[in-house]
Design an enzyme around this catalytic site. Structure first.
Site, PDB file in Angstrom:
ATOM      1  N   LYS A 105       0.805  -1.196   0.000  1.00  0.00           N
ATOM      2  CA  LYS A 105       0.000   0.000   0.000  1.00  0.00           C
ATOM      3  C   LYS A 105       0.850   1.262   0.000  1.00  0.00           C
ATOM      4  CE  LYS A 105      -2.738  -2.409   3.213  1.00  0.00           C
ATOM      5  NZ  LYS A 105      -3.246  -2.506   4.559  1.00  0.00           N
ATOM      6  N   GLY A 106       2.056   1.154   0.502  1.00  0.00           N
ATOM      7  CA  GLY A 106       2.898   2.316   0.774  1.00  0.00           C
ATOM      8  C   GLY A 106       3.107   3.272  -0.397  1.00  0.00           C
ATOM      9  N   GLU A 133       7.553   2.680  -5.930  1.00  0.00           N
ATOM     10  CA  GLU A 133       7.578   2.155  -4.561  1.00  0.00           C
ATOM     11  C   GLU A 133       7.871   3.287  -3.581  1.00  0.00           C
ATOM     12  OE1 GLU A 133       6.861   0.261  -2.275  1.00  0.00           O
ATOM     13  OE2 GLU A 133       8.287  -1.378  -1.953  1.00  0.00           O
ATOM     14  N   ASP A 134       7.405   3.133  -2.345  1.00  0.00           N
ATOM     15  CA  ASP A 134       7.631   4.174  -1.347  1.00  0.00           C
ATOM     16  C   ASP A 134       9.092   4.275  -0.906  1.00  0.00           C
ATOM     17  OD1 ASP A 134       7.561   1.727  -0.018  1.00  0.00           O
ATOM     18  OD2 ASP A 134       6.049   2.306   1.448  1.00  0.00           O
ATOM     19  N   ASP A 149      14.701  -0.217   1.331  1.00  0.00           N
ATOM     20  CA  ASP A 149      15.358  -0.369   2.620  1.00  0.00           C
ATOM     21  C   ASP A 149      16.423  -1.472   2.468  1.00  0.00           C
ATOM     22  OD1 ASP A 149      15.591   0.079   5.436  1.00  0.00           O
ATOM     23  OD2 ASP A 149      14.199  -1.540   5.869  1.00  0.00           O
ATOM     24  N   LYS A 155      17.157   4.152   1.797  1.00  0.00           N
ATOM     25  CA  LYS A 155      18.011   4.071   2.985  1.00  0.00           C
ATOM     26  C   LYS A 155      19.199   3.174   2.653  1.00  0.00           C
ATOM     27  CE  LYS A 155      14.475   3.108   6.078  1.00  0.00           C
ATOM     28  NZ  LYS A 155      13.884   2.737   7.377  1.00  0.00           N
ATOM     29  N   PHE A 209      13.299   5.062  11.035  1.00  0.00           N
ATOM     30  CA  PHE A 209      12.017   4.523  10.609  1.00  0.00           C
ATOM     31  C   PHE A 209      11.076   5.695  10.371  1.00  0.00           C
ATOM     32  CE2 PHE A 209       7.935   2.476  10.618  1.00  0.00           C
ATOM     33  CZ  PHE A 209       8.203   1.355   9.861  1.00  0.00           C
ATOM     34  N   VAL A 210      10.621   5.830   9.133  1.00  0.00           N
ATOM     35  CA  VAL A 210       9.811   6.998   8.773  1.00  0.00           C
ATOM     36  C   VAL A 210       8.374   6.607   8.442  1.00  0.00           C
ATOM     37  CG1 VAL A 210      11.757   8.410   8.006  1.00  0.00           C
ATOM     38  CG2 VAL A 210      10.663   6.862   6.380  1.00  0.00           C
ATOM     39  N   ASP A 219       3.679   3.571   6.585  1.00  0.00           N
ATOM     40  CA  ASP A 219       2.960   3.302   7.829  1.00  0.00           C
ATOM     41  C   ASP A 219       3.859   2.742   8.926  1.00  0.00           C
ATOM     42  OD1 ASP A 219       3.315   0.672   6.567  1.00  0.00           O
ATOM     43  OD2 ASP A 219       2.007  -0.044   8.164  1.00  0.00           O
ATOM     44  N   ARG A 275      -0.362   6.667   7.327  1.00  0.00           N
ATOM     45  CA  ARG A 275      -0.232   6.739   5.866  1.00  0.00           C
ATOM     46  C   ARG A 275      -0.788   8.044   5.310  1.00  0.00           C
ATOM     47  NH1 ARG A 275       1.252   1.647   3.965  1.00  0.00           N
ATOM     48  NH2 ARG A 275       0.416  -0.156   5.053  1.00  0.00           N
TER      49      ARG A 275
HETATM   50  P1  IMP Z   1      12.838  -3.717   1.974  1.00  0.00           P
HETATM   51  O1  IMP Z   1      12.340  -5.012   1.362  1.00  0.00           O
HETATM   52  O2  IMP Z   1      13.627  -3.993   3.230  1.00  0.00           O
HETATM   53  O3  IMP Z   1      13.596  -2.859   1.017  1.00  0.00           O
HETATM   54  O4  IMP Z   1      11.606  -2.949   2.543  1.00  0.00           O
HETATM   55  C1  IMP Z   1      10.660  -2.467   1.751  1.00  0.00           C
HETATM   56  C2  IMP Z   1       9.377  -2.254   2.482  1.00  0.00           C
HETATM   57  O5  IMP Z   1       9.510  -2.142   3.904  1.00  0.00           O
HETATM   58  C3  IMP Z   1       8.839  -0.926   2.040  1.00  0.00           C
HETATM   59  O6  IMP Z   1       8.047  -1.094   0.893  1.00  0.00           O
HETATM   60  C4  IMP Z   1       8.054  -0.467   3.214  1.00  0.00           C
HETATM   61  O7  IMP Z   1       6.747  -0.968   3.137  1.00  0.00           O
HETATM   62  C5  IMP Z   1       8.755  -1.068   4.398  1.00  0.00           C
HETATM   63  N1  IMP Z   1       9.649  -0.082   5.036  1.00  0.00           N
HETATM   64  C6  IMP Z   1      10.988  -0.051   5.014  1.00  0.00           C
HETATM   65  N2  IMP Z   1      11.471   0.985   5.707  1.00  0.00           N
HETATM   66  C7  IMP Z   1      10.387   1.644   6.174  1.00  0.00           C
HETATM   67  C8  IMP Z   1      10.224   2.841   6.962  1.00  0.00           C
HETATM   68  O8  IMP Z   1      11.165   3.523   7.393  1.00  0.00           O
HETATM   69  N3  IMP Z   1       8.942   3.195   7.235  1.00  0.00           N
HETATM   70  C9  IMP Z   1       7.860   2.506   6.794  1.00  0.00           C
HETATM   71  N4  IMP Z   1       7.973   1.404   6.050  1.00  0.00           N
HETATM   72  C10 IMP Z   1       9.224   0.971   5.740  1.00  0.00           C
HETATM   73 MG    MG Z   2       5.890  -0.915   0.843  1.00  0.00          MG
END
Ligand code: IMP
Ligand code: MG
Length: 170
Positions: A38-39, A94-95, A98, A126, A147-148, A154, A160
């Site tokens: 959803k992000g 994508e939002d 990470d 990040k 963490f944002v 969210d 959100r």
């Molecule tokens: P990744 O697979 O670790 O790159 O994480 C991706 C998903 O984790 C993102 O699409 C977000 O939904 C969630 N996420 C990662 N960091 C944050 C944050 O700081 N705040 C909120 N959601 C996050």
């Molecule tokens: Mg996401």
């Protein structure tokens, strides 16, 4: 809550990003945006409205098995796209990137559908948290390891709707 990026800063950057994206594609060829639910929904909504190219869009949903602020690294497809991607210029919207695990999974899944091109746009990155090397062609803001929340992002499905991006004080 500490404000990291206010609404005006985000709006200006998203508009610039839309311009960068449009400049990279031939004007007569459509761009197909795939938003990650959803992000990514707020970023997607603002990005498309800042674009004047031929744009179509679709959504995909994944679950990252998130527990609190920690991702388990396991990614599962919850909702697939509705439309075919074959032969199209596809951009994943994508939002945040990470660890990179979610995007690596999504890029693998979508690349297998034989798009004409596949790129990724993330509002936030990040880099210090990266576990896998994924390429993200368009990044709105590079941020530190906080963490944002807000602007689609969210914590436990909350925040959100915030128009800005803030750091959740623990
Ligand atoms: P990744 O697979 O670790 O790159 O994480 C991706 C998903 O984790 C993102 O699409 C977000 O939904 C969630 N996420 C990662 N960091 C944050 C944050 O700081 N705040 C909120 N959601 C996050
Ligand atoms: Mg996401």
């Amino acid at each position: 809550m500490t404000i990291l990026l206010d609404a005006e800063t985000i709006r200006d950057r998203v508009a610039a990003l839309a311009g960068e994206i449009e400049a990279d594609y031939p004007p007569d060829e459509g761009i197909h945006l795939v938003g990650v639910l959803k992000g990514g929904f707020v970023f997607m909504a603002d990005l498309v409205r800042a674009m004047s190219a031929r744009v179509t869009l679709d959504f995909i949903a994944v679950s990252s098995y998130q527990q609190g602020t920690q991702s388990s690294g396991e990614v599962r497809l919850m909702k697939d796209v509705d439309e075919r991607l074959e032969g199209r210029h596809v951009i994943i919207v994508e939002d945040i990137v990470d660890t990179g695990l979610t995007l690596r999974y999504l890029q693998d899944v979508l690349r297998a559908r034989a798009p004409r091109s596949l790129r990724t746009a993330c509002l936030l990155s990040k880099p210090s948290r990266r576990l896998v090397d994924v390429s993200v062609e368009y990044i709105g803001f590079t941020i530190e390891d906080h963490f944002v929340v807000g602007y689609g992002l969210d914590y436990a499905e909350q925040y959100r709707n915030l128009p800005h991006i803030g750091i959740l004080d623990s």
